[in-house]
Design a protein around this motif. Structure first.
Motif, PDB file in Angstrom:
ATOM      1  N   LYS A 153      43.035  25.466  26.899  1.00 32.85           N
ATOM      2  CA  LYS A 153      43.664  24.173  26.662  1.00 32.85           C
ATOM      3  C   LYS A 153      44.345  23.756  27.953  1.00 32.85           C
ATOM      4  O   LYS A 153      45.108  24.510  28.537  1.00 32.85           O
ATOM      5  CB  LYS A 153      44.683  24.263  25.528  1.00 32.85           C
ATOM      6  N   SER A 210      46.664  20.801  29.873  1.00 38.90           N
ATOM      7  CA  SER A 210      47.605  19.711  29.630  1.00 38.90           C
ATOM      8  C   SER A 210      47.575  18.753  30.806  1.00 38.90           C
ATOM      9  O   SER A 210      47.732  19.165  31.961  1.00 38.90           O
ATOM     10  CB  SER A 210      49.014  20.282  29.456  1.00 38.90           C
ATOM     11  N   ASP A 238      51.043  15.045  29.477  1.00 38.25           N
ATOM     12  CA  ASP A 238      51.635  15.382  28.173  1.00 38.25           C
ATOM     13  C   ASP A 238      50.640  15.333  27.017  1.00 38.25           C
ATOM     14  O   ASP A 238      51.028  15.170  25.865  1.00 38.25           O
ATOM     15  CB  ASP A 238      52.834  14.468  27.866  1.00 38.25           C
ATOM     16  N   ARG A 239      49.373  15.475  27.315  1.00 37.00           N
ATOM     17  CA  ARG A 239      48.348  15.564  26.269  1.00 37.00           C
ATOM     18  C   ARG A 239      47.557  16.838  26.498  1.00 37.00           C
ATOM     19  O   ARG A 239      47.315  17.246  27.630  1.00 37.00           O
ATOM     20  CB  ARG A 239      47.418  14.359  26.301  1.00 37.00           C
ATOM     21  N   ILE A 240      47.132  17.444  25.401  1.00 36.03           N
ATOM     22  CA  ILE A 240      46.395  18.698  25.460  1.00 36.03           C
ATOM     23  C   ILE A 240      44.905  18.406  25.284  1.00 36.03           C
ATOM     24  O   ILE A 240      44.510  17.676  24.369  1.00 36.03           O
ATOM     25  CB  ILE A 240      46.866  19.678  24.360  1.00 36.03           C
ATOM     26  N   TYR A 241      44.098  19.015  26.154  1.00 35.72           N
ATOM     27  CA  TYR A 241      42.653  18.860  26.094  1.00 35.72           C
ATOM     28  C   TYR A 241      42.005  20.236  25.960  1.00 35.72           C
ATOM     29  O   TYR A 241      42.081  21.045  26.887  1.00 35.72           O
ATOM     30  CB  TYR A 241      42.139  18.156  27.363  1.00 35.72           C
ATOM     31  N   ASP A 266      49.377  16.457  37.232  1.00 34.61           N
ATOM     32  CA  ASP A 266      50.720  16.277  36.679  1.00 34.61           C
ATOM     33  C   ASP A 266      51.765  16.085  37.781  1.00 34.61           C
ATOM     34  O   ASP A 266      52.693  15.274  37.632  1.00 34.61           O
ATOM     35  CB  ASP A 266      51.095  17.452  35.776  1.00 34.61           C
ATOM     36  N   SER A 289      44.716  20.437  36.974  1.00 36.23           N
ATOM     37  CA  SER A 289      45.635  19.897  35.975  1.00 36.23           C
ATOM     38  C   SER A 289      47.056  19.851  36.526  1.00 36.23           C
ATOM     39  O   SER A 289      47.769  18.847  36.367  1.00 36.23           O
ATOM     40  CB  SER A 289      45.584  20.777  34.718  1.00 36.23           C
ATOM     41  N   ARG A 291      42.835  24.718  36.046  1.00 37.34           N
ATOM     42  CA  ARG A 291      44.294  24.795  35.872  1.00 37.34           C
ATOM     43  C   ARG A 291      45.016  24.239  37.110  1.00 37.34           C
ATOM     44  O   ARG A 291      46.021  23.533  36.990  1.00 37.34           O
ATOM     45  CB  ARG A 291      44.726  26.219  35.571  1.00 37.34           C
TER      46      ARG A 291
END
Length: 95
Positions: A8, A10, A13-16, A36, A32, A29
């Motif tokens: 998962k 992030s 603030d949304r999880i994919y 952010d 991501s 990672r």
């Protein structure tokens, strides 16, 4: 065949949830995290109305960096080819 890994990620603030090859995990990672961090910088430095605007600005920044890297690589390749061609001419003239 390599086993797939379910992770998962992030972003904003949304999880994919993603199913990936294990060798992709570290890069995804890191990407991501970079997204952010860029979102945070844009929100701190600019008057942004919503996350979609910030994500569009991030996409533009990352795409332009990618394009610039490609152009730089192209120019470097041409310069290296020109140098090699000159060296070949010098060697041919010497022989």
């Amino acid at each position: 065949m390599s086993e797939k890994l379910k992770i998962k990620i992030s972003i904003a603030d949304r999880i994919y949830p993603l199913t990936i090859d294990p060798k992709q995990e570290q890069a995804l990672r890191a990407a991501s995290k970079k997204i952010d961090e860029t979102i945070k910088q844009f929100e701190e430095n600019y008057a942004v109305r919503d996350k979609q605007d910030v994500l569009a600005m991030c996409a533009l920044q990352f795409a332009s960096q990618s394009e610039q890297t490609g152009l730089n690589t192209l120019h470097e390749s041409k310069a290296n080819k020109d140098k090699l061609d000159e060296l070949n001419r010098l060697i041919d003239n010497f022989i």
